[in-house]
Design a protein around this motif. Structure first.
Motif, short mmCIF file in Angstrom:
data_model
loop_
_atom_site.label_atom_id
_atom_site.label_comp_id
_atom_site.label_asym_id
_atom_site.label_seq_id
_atom_site.Cartn_x
_atom_site.Cartn_y
_atom_site.Cartn_z
N ARG A 33 0.85 -1.20 0.00
CA ARG A 33 0.00 0.00 0.00
C ARG A 33 0.88 1.25 0.00
NH1 ARG A 33 -1.49 -2.69 4.40
NH2 ARG A 33 -1.13 -0.93 5.76
N LEU A 34 0.34 2.34 -0.51
CA LEU A 34 1.09 3.60 -0.54
C LEU A 34 1.53 4.03 0.86
CD1 LEU A 34 -0.78 5.73 -3.22
CD2 LEU A 34 1.52 4.77 -3.36
N GLY A 35 0.79 3.64 1.88
CA GLY A 35 1.14 4.01 3.25
C GLY A 35 2.50 3.48 3.70
N TRP A 36 3.00 2.44 3.03
CA TRP A 36 4.31 1.89 3.39
C TRP A 36 5.45 2.73 2.82
CZ3 TRP A 36 5.40 -1.62 6.93
CH2 TRP A 36 4.38 -2.45 7.37
N LYS A 37 5.15 3.67 1.93
CA LYS A 37 6.19 4.48 1.31
C LYS A 37 7.10 5.14 2.36
CE LYS A 37 6.87 8.31 -1.84
NZ LYS A 37 6.28 9.35 -2.66
N LYS A 38 6.49 5.72 3.39
CA LYS A 38 7.28 6.38 4.44
C LYS A 38 8.19 5.40 5.17
CE LYS A 38 3.57 8.37 6.20
NZ LYS A 38 2.71 9.05 7.17
N ALA A 39 7.76 4.17 5.30
CA ALA A 39 8.57 3.16 5.99
C ALA A 39 9.71 2.65 5.12
CB ALA A 39 7.69 2.00 6.43
N LYS B 167 12.79 2.44 -3.56
CA LYS B 167 12.24 3.45 -4.46
C LYS B 167 10.91 2.95 -5.01
CE LYS B 167 16.57 5.54 -5.68
NZ LYS B 167 17.00 5.52 -4.37
N MET B 168 9.92 3.84 -5.05
CA MET B 168 8.64 3.48 -5.64
C MET B 168 8.77 3.62 -7.15
SD MET B 168 4.78 4.79 -4.82
CE MET B 168 4.99 6.43 -5.47
N ARG B 169 8.64 2.51 -7.85
CA ARG B 169 8.79 2.51 -9.30
C ARG B 169 7.46 2.40 -10.03
NH1 ARG B 169 14.02 3.20 -10.25
NH2 ARG B 169 15.48 1.83 -9.21
N LYS B 170 6.49 1.77 -9.39
CA LYS B 170 5.22 1.52 -10.06
C LYS B 170 4.09 1.68 -9.05
CE LYS B 170 7.37 -2.03 -12.82
NZ LYS B 170 7.57 -3.43 -12.98
N VAL B 171 2.94 1.90 -9.58
CA VAL B 171 1.70 1.86 -8.82
C VAL B 171 0.85 0.78 -9.47
CG1 VAL B 171 -0.36 3.10 -8.09
CG2 VAL B 171 1.84 4.29 -8.18
N VAL B 172 0.24 -0.07 -8.70
CA VAL B 172 -0.56 -1.15 -9.25
C VAL B 172 -2.04 -0.79 -9.14
CG1 VAL B 172 -1.23 -3.57 -8.97
CG2 VAL B 172 1.15 -2.88 -8.63
N TYR B 173 -2.75 -0.90 -10.25
CA TYR B 173 -4.19 -0.76 -10.27
C TYR B 173 -4.76 -2.16 -10.34
CZ TYR B 173 -3.55 4.18 -11.11
OH TYR B 173 -3.19 5.49 -11.00
N GLU B 174 -5.84 -2.37 -9.66
CA GLU B 174 -6.40 -3.70 -9.59
C GLU B 174 -7.90 -3.66 -9.88
OE1 GLU B 174 -7.22 -5.90 -5.68
OE2 GLU B 174 -5.27 -6.66 -6.31
N LYS B 175 -8.36 -4.65 -10.61
CA LYS B 175 -9.79 -4.81 -10.85
C LYS B 175 -10.11 -6.29 -10.74
CE LYS B 175 -13.42 -4.05 -14.23
NZ LYS B 175 -13.73 -3.52 -15.57
#
Length: 152
Positions: free
Chosen positions: A128-134, A141-149
């Protein structure tokens, strides 16, 4: 007079070796179940348990004391090593816990250590994006964002 038991105020990250999975399972089962539910139940908790017993998944527990009075489980994570055509990568499939500040540094170090031990070139975590700070203070490094359906 009985000697008073001393509990250190610390939380450790422990790798549960395959022959010990059944012994530690009662301590992590509830968090594995919660983590799997959050991920949409990609496998059953029995799958996790059996694969950890075989060594195809690696099971970890964050365990210790935050108050010096009692020990408890603060989290768990599950990894797998994936052989890709050009290299191996360690993938964190599930990471569930509370009071992250007590164990995040050791968890990150442990994940990296395990990856090196398995000869992995990369670490891979869908989180989750919330883990970015951790993660960022540990060089992630955040390289991608995953969209899910979900499909029916």
């Amino acid at each position: 007079m009985q000697a008073e038991k001393t509990i250190r105020k610390e939380v450790n990250v422990l790798y549960i070796e395959p022959p010990k999975v059944d012994e530690f399972w009662p301590l992590v089962e509830f968090m594995v179940t919660q983590g799997l539910q959050y991920e949409g139940n990609p496998m059953s908790k029995e799958d996790v348990r059996n694969k950890a017993k075989k060594g195809t998944l690696q099971l970890f527990i964050m365990f210790g004391s935050d108050d010096g009075e009692k020990n408890k489980v603060f989290g768990t994570f599950v990894t797998q090593v994936t052989q890709l055509p050009n290299f191996k990568q360690l993938e964190v499939l599930l990471l569930k816990g509370e009071k992250r500040q007590l164990w995040q540094k050791e968890a990150m170090e442990t994940i990296e250590h395990v990856a090196v031990q398995f000869g992995c070139k990369k670490l891979y975590i869908l989180a989750r994006l919330g883990w970015k700070k951790a993660f960022e203070p540990f060089g992630w490094k955040m390289r991608k964002v995953v969209y899910e359906k979900e499909l029916k």
